[in-house]
Design a protein around this motif. Structure first.
Motif, PDB file in Angstrom:
ATOM      1  N   CYS A 194       0.505  -0.948   0.032  1.00  8.12           N
ATOM      2  CA  CYS A 194       0.038   0.253   0.091  1.00  8.12           C
ATOM      3  C   CYS A 194       0.843   1.283   0.190  1.00  8.12           C
ATOM      4  O   CYS A 194       0.655   1.899   1.299  1.00  8.12           O
ATOM      5  N   PRO A 195       2.437   1.153  -0.979  1.00  7.80           N
ATOM      6  CA  PRO A 195       2.416   2.098  -1.473  1.00  7.80           C
ATOM      7  C   PRO A 195       1.047   3.573  -1.195  1.00  7.80           C
ATOM      8  O   PRO A 195       0.866   3.419  -2.760  1.00  7.80           O
ATOM      9  N   VAL A 196       1.484   4.762  -0.929  1.00  8.30           N
ATOM     10  CA  VAL A 196       0.482   5.504  -1.026  1.00  8.30           C
ATOM     11  C   VAL A 196       0.719   7.332  -1.192  1.00  8.30           C
ATOM     12  O   VAL A 196       2.300   7.950  -1.007  1.00  8.30           O
ATOM     13  N   ASP A 197      -0.176   8.291  -2.257  1.00  3.68           N
ATOM     14  CA  ASP A 197       0.070   9.260  -2.283  1.00  3.68           C
ATOM     15  C   ASP A 197      -0.350   9.888  -0.511  1.00  3.68           C
ATOM     16  O   ASP A 197      -1.166  10.194  -0.109  1.00  3.68           O
ATOM     17  N   VAL A 198       0.683  10.414   0.233  1.00  8.08           N
ATOM     18  CA  VAL A 198       0.138  10.951   1.720  1.00  8.08           C
ATOM     19  C   VAL A 198      -0.688  12.033   1.583  1.00  8.08           C
ATOM     20  O   VAL A 198      -1.974  11.845   2.097  1.00  8.08           O
ATOM     21  N   ALA A 199      -0.867  12.490   0.289  1.00  4.35           N
ATOM     22  CA  ALA A 199      -1.994  14.183  -0.043  1.00  4.35           C
ATOM     23  C   ALA A 199      -3.404  13.521   0.170  1.00  4.35           C
ATOM     24  O   ALA A 199      -3.989  13.695   0.026  1.00  4.35           O
ATOM     25  N   GLU A 200      -3.406  12.622  -0.735  1.00  2.00           N
ATOM     26  CA  GLU A 200      -5.035  11.634  -1.194  1.00  2.00           C
ATOM     27  C   GLU A 200      -5.227  10.908   0.335  1.00  2.00           C
ATOM     28  O   GLU A 200      -6.510  10.632  -0.277  1.00  2.00           O
ATOM     29  N   ARG A 243       1.518   0.214   4.228  1.00  2.00           N
ATOM     30  CA  ARG A 243       0.803   2.061   3.655  1.00  2.00           C
ATOM     31  C   ARG A 243       1.832   2.815   4.529  1.00  2.00           C
ATOM     32  O   ARG A 243       2.235   2.983   5.604  1.00  2.00           O
ATOM     33  N   TYR A 244       2.681   3.049   3.733  1.00  2.00           N
ATOM     34  CA  TYR A 244       3.795   4.447   3.857  1.00  2.00           C
ATOM     35  C   TYR A 244       3.628   5.466   2.294  1.00  2.00           C
ATOM     36  O   TYR A 244       3.163   4.987   1.058  1.00  2.00           O
ATOM     37  N   PRO A 245       4.858   6.073   2.625  1.00  4.24           N
ATOM     38  CA  PRO A 245       4.676   7.568   1.523  1.00  4.24           C
ATOM     39  C   PRO A 245       5.596   6.683   0.084  1.00  4.24           C
ATOM     40  O   PRO A 245       6.205   5.754   0.421  1.00  4.24           O
ATOM     41  N   GLN A 246       4.792   6.638  -0.685  1.00  6.12           N
ATOM     42  CA  GLN A 246       4.970   5.867  -2.286  1.00  6.12           C
ATOM     43  C   GLN A 246       6.572   6.170  -2.769  1.00  6.12           C
ATOM     44  O   GLN A 246       7.394   5.158  -3.313  1.00  6.12           O
ATOM     45  N   GLU A 247       7.025   7.504  -2.238  1.00  2.80           N
ATOM     46  CA  GLU A 247       8.284   7.772  -2.950  1.00  2.80           C
ATOM     47  C   GLU A 247       9.492   6.569  -2.472  1.00  2.80           C
ATOM     48  O   GLU A 247      10.442   6.890  -3.056  1.00  2.80           O
ATOM     49  N   PHE A 248       9.728   5.917  -1.014  1.00  4.53           N
ATOM     50  CA  PHE A 248       9.559   5.388  -0.638  1.00  4.53           C
ATOM     51  C   PHE A 248      10.121   4.067  -1.237  1.00  4.53           C
ATOM     52  O   PHE A 248      11.206   3.120  -0.891  1.00  4.53           O
ATOM     53  N   LEU A 249       9.588   3.659  -1.809  1.00  5.55           N
ATOM     54  CA  LEU A 249       9.621   2.849  -2.911  1.00  5.55           C
ATOM     55  C   LEU A 249      10.558   2.705  -3.763  1.00  5.55           C
ATOM     56  O   LEU A 249      11.449   1.175  -4.576  1.00  5.55           O
ATOM     57  N   GLU A 250      11.307   4.194  -4.233  1.00  5.20           N
ATOM     58  CA  GLU A 250      11.835   4.091  -5.588  1.00  5.20           C
ATOM     59  C   GLU A 250      13.527   3.157  -5.180  1.00  5.20           C
ATOM     60  O   GLU A 250      13.777   3.433  -5.487  1.00  5.20           O
ATOM     61  N   LEU A 251      13.850   3.262  -3.240  1.00  4.11           N
ATOM     62  CA  LEU A 251      15.259   3.317  -3.042  1.00  4.11           C
ATOM     63  C   LEU A 251      15.107   1.358  -3.776  1.00  4.11           C
ATOM     64  O   LEU A 251      16.423   1.189  -3.342  1.00  4.11           O
ATOM     65  N   LEU A 393      16.934  10.308   3.036  1.00  3.44           N
ATOM     66  CA  LEU A 393      17.909   9.017   2.286  1.00  3.44           C
ATOM     67  C   LEU A 393      17.895   8.876   0.646  1.00  3.44           C
ATOM     68  O   LEU A 393      18.380   8.452   0.466  1.00  3.44           O
ATOM     69  N   PHE A 394      17.355   9.628   0.403  1.00  2.00           N
ATOM     70  CA  PHE A 394      17.047  10.019  -1.166  1.00  2.00           C
ATOM     71  C   PHE A 394      18.767  10.509  -1.542  1.00  2.00           C
ATOM     72  O   PHE A 394      18.602  10.310  -3.150  1.00  2.00           O
ATOM     73  N   THR A 395      19.402  10.469  -1.007  1.00  3.12           N
ATOM     74  CA  THR A 395      20.604  11.813  -1.833  1.00  3.12           C
ATOM     75  C   THR A 395      21.509  10.843  -0.801  1.00  3.12           C
ATOM     76  O   THR A 395      23.109  11.426  -1.813  1.00  3.12           O
ATOM     77  N   GLN A 396      22.029  10.133   0.003  1.00  7.06           N
ATOM     78  CA  GLN A 396      23.192   9.883   1.177  1.00  7.06           C
ATOM     79  C   GLN A 396      23.808   8.596   0.324  1.00  7.06           C
ATOM     80  O   GLN A 396      22.956   7.887  -0.363  1.00  7.06           O
ATOM     81  N   VAL A 397      25.462   8.533   0.188  1.00  8.19           N
ATOM     82  CA  VAL A 397      26.060   7.633   0.006  1.00  8.19           C
ATOM     83  C   VAL A 397      26.004   6.383   0.736  1.00  8.19           C
ATOM     84  O   VAL A 397      26.280   6.980   2.367  1.00  8.19           O
TER      85      VAL A 397
END
Ligand SMILES: *[C@@H]1O[C@H](CO)[C@@H](O)[C@H](O)[C@H]1NC(C)=O
Ligand SMILES: *[C@@H]1O[C@H](CO)[C@@H](O)[C@H](O)[C@H]1NC(C)=O
Ligand SMILES: *[C@@H]1O[C@H](CO)[C@@H](O)[C@H](O)[C@H]1NC(C)=O
Ligand SMILES: *[C@@H]1O[C@H](CO)[C@@H](O)[C@H](O)[C@H]1NC(C)=O
Ligand SMILES: *[C@@H]1O[C@H](CO)[C@@H](O)[C@H](O)[C@H]1NC(C)=O
Length: 565
Positions: A194-200, A243-251, A393-397
């Motif tokens: 359940c990856p979601v758009d939190v605003a929705e 159920r979590y913000p969908q952008e984390f799936l991109e990781l 998390l999206f920029t760290q190496v």
């Protein structure tokens, strides 16, 4: 009754003797007892406590050597903490585990194996960890899922006994099991994934986001009041639904996600040990797969997606923990606050063909556990020091992390005495053999003895005559019968017919499934329904049950009988 008797010093000495006699315990194994006790920081300091408990989190974290999961904020905490590599829950399901570590008693003493009794009414008026801090002058506060809500904490999270103010629950929690996940058909479902758009989302937020905001608000309040505090923050993730913000799936690109190393039900697994993961099956997206009961399997592509969504939920949790620690740091509180991070139990991500918790395997019982103690595990920081900057998390190496110590087997039931000792409070006395009438005692043992000695400390040695239990972790799990049934994951007390008592040493895990009578809580040690025995080094995933193997039979059974004491 098994577990209380098992913890008597005499029994533990017997265990040590037997292990050494059997040649199982290397001589260095005794080094566990070599730590020095006592908290190594200036006495008189008053330390606050931030107790962070996640839900269903197994140690898939960078700081536990995981190479897939991105958890830079928890790893940053770990680098300044004592990180226990072998910490175990006493029962791999939420309410029994939480009531056990919050009271410092084992499930056989709380008599909570399901979700349906409140210890104060049902067995004994046991003091809790937060209650003990409250009675020692702390403001105690609960945010999110700390006690399991419902009967097991009297529908009040044990307020007012445990908490100074009414516990906080995020309002958006009520949507966790409703149809809010958009499926491939464009419709909303109550899905597992359940990856979601939190605003929705209803209310435009998620429970753990709300809990983080509330925790930060409470920190500001106690900071202004200048009061000593014990703040418990219970995160819901990575518990299902994911159920979590969908952008984390991109990781976690799906093509990079592997199956469990051992995705099949092992041949030698007794059927009583298997949990049929009913809560997974009930989700809309899993129901649509028409998976056979009880053994499945789940289609491989969907197995990968479950793992992917679990890892994404862990990264989402890491982001929130990072925000919380950053706020603690910003307020100048990281110099006088002990931070504990742990989970109520683990979770099987396809290992042994199992999903969820509900078993005695390491994968279900082992948890992350770390203690940050300023001036002890990390240098004393000064106001203005940035020891918990938020890491994106999206920029760290990612960089490889050193593996933490200590490696001793420890148990969540020991959290209560450990935190008491770290905060400079009197450590609750060990519980006698029956302790139903005693409100304050502990069946755990302070873990401070296993903290790596700081400079100059190792010469002191441990105090004379002090008893050190060999490093062993006990867990247990109930079953309604010998074969998987729809209620095998979570039998009601009245339906329990078999109790699996399990013990993990540094060299093996042994589990005995024994006849259990729920009307008088009696265990029949002569009624062995099944046994499991796994060597830790040669079979770390616990796929090769050696209990019945002829060659080792006598030796194995002897080691397992230790459980009885
Ligand atoms: C449980 O809660 C009820 C109602 O809030 C209260 O009357 C009762 O005393 C509580 N039980 C215990 C053992 O404190
Ligand atoms: C249980 O313990 C609490 C807190 O220590 C106390 O206030 C309460 O009176 C006790 N209840 C009973 C029934 O003994
Ligand atoms: C996925 O795997 C590829 C190939 O091993 C690697 O180059 C890439 O960095 C991985 N992506 C992530 C996000 O881990
Ligand atoms: C589900 O599987 C069973 C057998 O495994 C089969 O008989 C049934 O037709 C399947 N149902 C659907 C809707 O695919
Ligand atoms: C528990 O109850 C069962 C049957 O009701 C009985 O056979 C058994 O002896 C009892 N055990 C104990 C320890 O009282």
């Amino acid at each position: 009754m098994g577990l209380q008797r098992r913890l008597r010093p005499a029994a533990a000495f017997l265990l040590a003797g037997l292990l050494c006699a059997a040649g199982v315990l290397p001589s260095s194994g005794a080094a566990a007892a070599d730590g020095t006790r006592g908290v190594r920081r200036p006495p008189g300091d008053s330390m606050n406590v931030l107790f962070i408990v996640s839900d269903d989190l197994r140690p898939v974290l960078g700081c536990y050597g995981d190479l897939v999961v991105k958890s830079p904020n928890i790893d940053q905490l770990a680098l300044q903490s004592v990180v226990f590599q072998n910490a175990f829950a006493q029962q791999a399901v939420c309410a029994p585990s939480r009531v056990s570590f919050l009271t410092g008693r084992r499930p056989d003493t709380t008599r909570l194996y399901d979700f349906h009794s409140y210890w104060r009414a049902h067995v004994g008026n046991y003091s809790t960890l937060p209650q003990y801090f409250k009675e020692n002058g702390y403001i105690t506060m609960s945010v999110g899922k700390v006690f399991h809500p419902g009967v097991s904490s009297n529908h009040s999270d044990d307020y007012p006994y445990s908490w100074s103010v009414p516990p906080f629950h995020p309002s958006s929690e009520k949507y966790e099991n409703t149809k809010v996940c958009r499926g491939k058909d464009g419709q909303l479902h109550a899905n597992l994934l359940c990856p979601v758009d939190v605003a929705e989302m209803p209310e435009g937020t998620l429970p753990d986001i709300q809990s983080t905001e509330e925790a930060i608000r409470l920190l500001k309040m106690v900071k202004e009041k200048n009061s000593k505090f014990f703040l418990a923050v219970g995160y819901h993730k990575p518990h299902i639904p994911f159920r979590y913000p969908q952008e984390f799936l991109e990781l976690y690109p799906l093509e990079n996600i592997t199956l469990a190393p051992d995705p099949d039900v092992p041949k030698g697994l007794p059927s009583v040990a298997y949990n049929p993961w009913m809560d997974i099956r009930r989700r809309d997206d899993v129901q649509a797969l028409n998976i056979s009961f009880p053994y499945g399997p789940i289609p491989e592509d969907f197995q990968r997606q479950i793992r992917q969504n679990y890892f994404a939920s862990v990264s989402y949790l890491d982001m929130l923990v990072g925000k919380l620690l950053n706020a603690l740091n910003d307020m100048g509180l990281s110099s006088n606050t002990i931070v504990v991070f742990t989970s109520d139990h683990g979770w099987s991500l396809g290992e042994h063909g199992e999903w969820a918790k509900y078993s005695n395997f390491d994968i279900a019982t082992r948890v992350p556990l770390m203690f940050y103690v300023p001036g002890m595990t990390a240098p004393l920081s000064h106001p203005g020091d940035r020891n918990f900057p938020f890491i994106d998390l999206f920029t760290q190496v990612s960089t490889p992390l050193p593996q933490g110590k200590p490696k001793e087997m420890v148990e969540l039931v020991s959290l209560f005495p450990t935190l008491a000792e770290l905060a400079g409070l009197r450590v609750p006395p060990p519980c006698p053999v029956t302790s139903f009438q005693i409100s304050l005692c502990t069946e755990g043992q302070s873990m401070v003895q296993y903290f790596p000695p700081t400079k100059g400390e190792h010469e002191k040695g441990r105090s004379e005559g002090e008893f050190h239990r060999p490093p062993v972790a006990f867990s247990q799990y109930p079953r309604p019968g010998d074969t998987p049934q729809p209620n095998s994951d979570l039998p009601l007390l009245k339906d329990i017919k078999v109790m699996g008592y399990s013990m993990r040493t540094d060299t093996y895990r042994c589990t005995l499934w024994l006849g259990f009578n729920p009307s008088n809580f009696s265990v029949d040690w002569n009624d062995i329904h099944a046994g499991e025995f796994y060597f830790a080094e040669s079979d770390p995933n616990q796929d090769h049950n050696m209990y019945q193997s002829e060659k080792d039979s006598h030796f194995v059974k002897k080691l397992c009988r230790i459980l009885e004491h």
